[in-house]
Design a protein around this motif. Sequence first.
Motif, PDB file in Angstrom:
ATOM      1  N   HIS A  28      26.916 -13.255 -26.775  1.00  0.00           N
ATOM      2  CA  HIS A  28      27.926 -14.385 -26.499  1.00  0.00           C
ATOM      3  C   HIS A  28      28.663 -14.079 -27.803  1.00  0.00           C
ATOM      4  CE1 HIS A  28      24.908 -17.142 -28.797  1.00  0.00           C
ATOM      5  NE2 HIS A  28      26.080 -17.150 -29.392  1.00  0.00           N
ATOM      6  N   HIS A  29      28.140 -13.570 -29.421  1.00  0.00           N
ATOM      7  CA  HIS A  29      29.005 -14.100 -30.332  1.00  0.00           C
ATOM      8  C   HIS A  29      30.285 -12.839 -30.309  1.00  0.00           C
ATOM      9  CE1 HIS A  29      25.834 -15.933 -32.123  1.00  0.00           C
ATOM     10  NE2 HIS A  29      26.928 -16.825 -32.775  1.00  0.00           N
ATOM     11  N   LEU A  30      29.803 -10.744 -29.642  1.00  0.00           N
ATOM     12  CA  LEU A  30      30.875 -10.418 -29.664  1.00  0.00           C
ATOM     13  C   LEU A  30      32.307 -10.635 -28.799  1.00  0.00           C
ATOM     14  CD1 LEU A  30      31.572  -7.403 -31.198  1.00  0.00           C
ATOM     15  CD2 LEU A  30      29.580  -6.310 -29.405  1.00  0.00           C
ATOM     16  N   ALA A  31      31.314 -10.481 -27.563  1.00  0.00           N
ATOM     17  CA  ALA A  31      32.008 -11.037 -26.624  1.00  0.00           C
ATOM     18  C   ALA A  31      33.145 -11.980 -26.449  1.00  0.00           C
ATOM     19  CB  ALA A  31      31.119 -11.679 -25.260  1.00  0.00           C
ATOM     20  N   ALA A  32      32.884 -12.806 -27.325  1.00  0.00           N
ATOM     21  CA  ALA A  32      33.926 -13.665 -27.496  1.00  0.00           C
ATOM     22  C   ALA A  32      34.792 -13.708 -28.229  1.00  0.00           C
ATOM     23  CB  ALA A  32      32.852 -15.302 -27.446  1.00  0.00           C
ATOM     24  N   ALA A  33      33.737 -13.238 -29.460  1.00  0.00           N
ATOM     25  CA  ALA A  33      35.342 -12.148 -30.475  1.00  0.00           C
ATOM     26  C   ALA A  33      36.321 -11.261 -30.036  1.00  0.00           C
ATOM     27  CB  ALA A  33      34.101 -11.840 -31.546  1.00  0.00           C
ATOM     28  N   VAL A  34      35.439 -10.261 -28.698  1.00  0.00           N
ATOM     29  CA  VAL A  34      36.910  -9.834 -28.298  1.00  0.00           C
ATOM     30  C   VAL A  34      37.531  -9.552 -27.480  1.00  0.00           C
ATOM     31  CG1 VAL A  34      36.562  -7.493 -26.697  1.00  0.00           C
ATOM     32  CG2 VAL A  34      35.265  -7.745 -28.158  1.00  0.00           C
ATOM     33  N   SER A  35      36.613 -11.400 -26.737  1.00  0.00           N
ATOM     34  CA  SER A  35      37.871 -11.718 -25.669  1.00  0.00           C
ATOM     35  C   SER A  35      38.902 -12.696 -26.128  1.00  0.00           C
ATOM     36  CB  SER A  35      37.747 -12.943 -24.235  1.00  0.00           C
ATOM     37  OG  SER A  35      36.550 -12.060 -23.892  1.00  0.00           O
ATOM     38  N   GLU A  36      38.749 -12.881 -27.745  1.00  0.00           N
ATOM     39  CA  GLU A  36      39.582 -14.384 -27.918  1.00  0.00           C
ATOM     40  C   GLU A  36      40.864 -12.235 -28.694  1.00  0.00           C
ATOM     41  OE1 GLU A  36      40.402 -17.800 -29.617  1.00  0.00           O
ATOM     42  OE2 GLU A  36      39.544 -17.676 -27.870  1.00  0.00           O
ATOM     43  N   ALA A  37      40.511 -11.714 -29.012  1.00  0.00           N
ATOM     44  CA  ALA A  37      41.503 -10.445 -29.511  1.00  0.00           C
ATOM     45  C   ALA A  37      41.968 -10.530 -28.650  1.00  0.00           C
ATOM     46  CB  ALA A  37      40.718  -9.902 -30.086  1.00  0.00           C
ATOM     47  N   GLY A  38      41.754 -10.575 -27.813  1.00  0.00           N
ATOM     48  CA  GLY A  38      42.709  -9.968 -26.403  1.00  0.00           C
ATOM     49  C   GLY A  38      42.293  -8.645 -25.243  1.00  0.00           C
ATOM     50  N   GLY A  39      41.121  -8.375 -25.893  1.00  0.00           N
ATOM     51  CA  GLY A  39      40.803  -7.806 -25.142  1.00  0.00           C
ATOM     52  C   GLY A  39      39.913  -8.455 -23.628  1.00  0.00           C
ATOM     53  N   LEU A  40      38.424  -7.644 -23.279  1.00  0.00           N
ATOM     54  CA  LEU A  40      37.951  -8.272 -22.347  1.00  0.00           C
ATOM     55  C   LEU A  40      36.544  -8.305 -22.576  1.00  0.00           C
ATOM     56  CD1 LEU A  40      36.994 -10.043 -19.613  1.00  0.00           C
ATOM     57  CD2 LEU A  40      36.362  -7.469 -18.476  1.00  0.00           C
ATOM     58  N   GLY A  41      35.849  -9.237 -23.561  1.00  0.00           N
ATOM     59  CA  GLY A  41      33.984  -8.660 -23.715  1.00  0.00           C
ATOM     60  C   GLY A  41      33.746  -9.477 -23.168  1.00  0.00           C
ATOM     61  N   LEU A  42      32.488  -8.391 -22.814  1.00  0.00           N
ATOM     62  CA  LEU A  42      30.950  -8.686 -21.569  1.00  0.00           C
ATOM     63  C   LEU A  42      30.191  -8.603 -22.450  1.00  0.00           C
ATOM     64  CD1 LEU A  42      32.134  -5.262 -19.863  1.00  0.00           C
ATOM     65  CD2 LEU A  42      32.081  -7.890 -19.130  1.00  0.00           C
ATOM     66  N   ILE A  43      29.416  -9.303 -21.879  1.00  0.00           N
ATOM     67  CA  ILE A  43      27.814  -9.769 -22.102  1.00  0.00           C
ATOM     68  C   ILE A  43      26.958  -8.888 -21.478  1.00  0.00           C
ATOM     69  CG2 ILE A  43      26.029 -11.170 -22.002  1.00  0.00           C
ATOM     70  CD1 ILE A  43      27.823 -13.791 -21.485  1.00  0.00           C
ATOM     71  N   GLY A  44      26.273  -8.153 -22.318  1.00  0.00           N
ATOM     72  CA  GLY A  44      25.184  -7.535 -21.388  1.00  0.00           C
ATOM     73  C   GLY A  44      23.701  -8.034 -20.974  1.00  0.00           C
ATOM     74  N   GLY A  45      23.763  -7.826 -19.715  1.00  0.00           N
ATOM     75  CA  GLY A  45      22.393  -8.586 -18.691  1.00  0.00           C
ATOM     76  C   GLY A  45      21.148  -7.871 -18.811  1.00  0.00           C
ATOM     77  N   ALA A  46      21.488  -6.177 -19.448  1.00  0.00           N
ATOM     78  CA  ALA A  46      20.505  -5.259 -19.456  1.00  0.00           C
ATOM     79  C   ALA A  46      18.811  -5.620 -18.597  1.00  0.00           C
ATOM     80  CB  ALA A  46      20.122  -5.187 -21.105  1.00  0.00           C
ATOM     81  N   ASN A  47      18.342  -6.188 -19.239  1.00  0.00           N
ATOM     82  CA  ASN A  47      16.671  -5.572 -18.761  1.00  0.00           C
ATOM     83  C   ASN A  47      16.560  -7.928 -19.090  1.00  0.00           C
ATOM     84  OD1 ASN A  47      15.868  -4.125 -17.412  1.00  0.00           O
ATOM     85  ND2 ASN A  47      15.633  -2.873 -19.873  1.00  0.00           N
ATOM     86  N   ALA A  48      17.156  -8.477 -19.644  1.00  0.00           N
ATOM     87  CA  ALA A  48      16.894 -10.178 -19.814  1.00  0.00           C
ATOM     88  C   ALA A  48      16.763 -10.535 -18.518  1.00  0.00           C
ATOM     89  CB  ALA A  48      18.058 -10.494 -20.858  1.00  0.00           C
ATOM     90  N   PRO A  49      15.993 -11.608 -18.775  1.00  0.00           N
ATOM     91  CA  PRO A  49      15.762 -12.613 -17.759  1.00  0.00           C
ATOM     92  C   PRO A  49      17.107 -13.517 -17.385  1.00  0.00           C
ATOM     93  CG  PRO A  49      14.124 -12.936 -19.103  1.00  0.00           C
ATOM     94  CD  PRO A  49      15.244 -11.965 -19.911  1.00  0.00           C
TER      95      PRO A  49
END
Length: 312
Positions: free
Chosen positions: A26-47
């Motif tokens: 969430h830290h990286l995704a939010a920062a990219v979105s705040e900067a005008g891009g599209l941040g993504l949260i990686g689901g990967a193998n997480a529950p």
Amino acid sequence: MQTDITKLLGIEYPIIQGGMAWVAEHHLAAAVSEAGGLGLIGGANAPAEVVRNEIREARKLTSKPFGVNVMLMSPHAEDIAKVVVEEGIKVVTTGAGSPEKYMKMWKEAGIVVIPVVASVALARRMERTGADAVVAEGTESGGHIGEATTMTLVPQVVDAVNIPVIAAGGIADGRGLAASFMLGAKAVQMGTRFVVADESIVNEAYKDRIIAAKDIDSAVTGRSHGHPVRSLRNAMTREYSKLEAEGKSFEELEYLTLGTLRKAVMEGDIVHGTVMAGQIAGLVSKKQSAKEIIDEIMSEATNLLKNAGSLV
């Protein structure tokens, strides 16, 4: 800079951050979105509940659009597919398979679905299943890869489908963005450059290894079993390559890499961990905030595109 993708996603700039396992939280995704891009949260193998919490934490940091990457081979994929609907996520990218079984549910929820593809055939299939766009990812990328290069894959996918195409693989600066536009893409997705962002939770040793990388420092393992992965050369890749050459089974090789990406990302083990990074790592030379990265790329790309007319 408005393109079909920025309009589709409601973002300012045509730059998407890759949904990298253990990195795209969430830290990286939010920062990219705040900067005008599209941040993504990686689901990967997480529950699924871990992903739900990441979504909620990102919302505390930004009110701008962000998405979730659903890794379709995850044992939790079906639960995560439901969580993105329940949490009101508006953009989903997918990898490692076809999202067809979730498409009806996602479309009814108004979600923009963007699968990652490594071939023209898969791009066409994704368009038929109802995808809104595709990410055409070249073999230059870090992590799990296909065989076609970005330069060859992107224009062929552009010609093959009627939905917008996002270029990925070997892109880390304004030149890469401008070149992607020339190939027909409407945006880019970047992973390796964002790994070294200030907001990235990746261990500093991992970031420093990327910054120190040369152009020939990545290696691909797993080709013999049809699961190629690109990462930076170290003791682990050398051992893997040795065992692969000896004809070891897929299971034996998988056991060797079990938990090694987390070991590199979280613990900074760049010797025995899996340091996933693209071939463009040799171009990444400094740590910056997500905003500085995006602003620098957009400035360079804009200047290049403005001056393009003087070259013809």
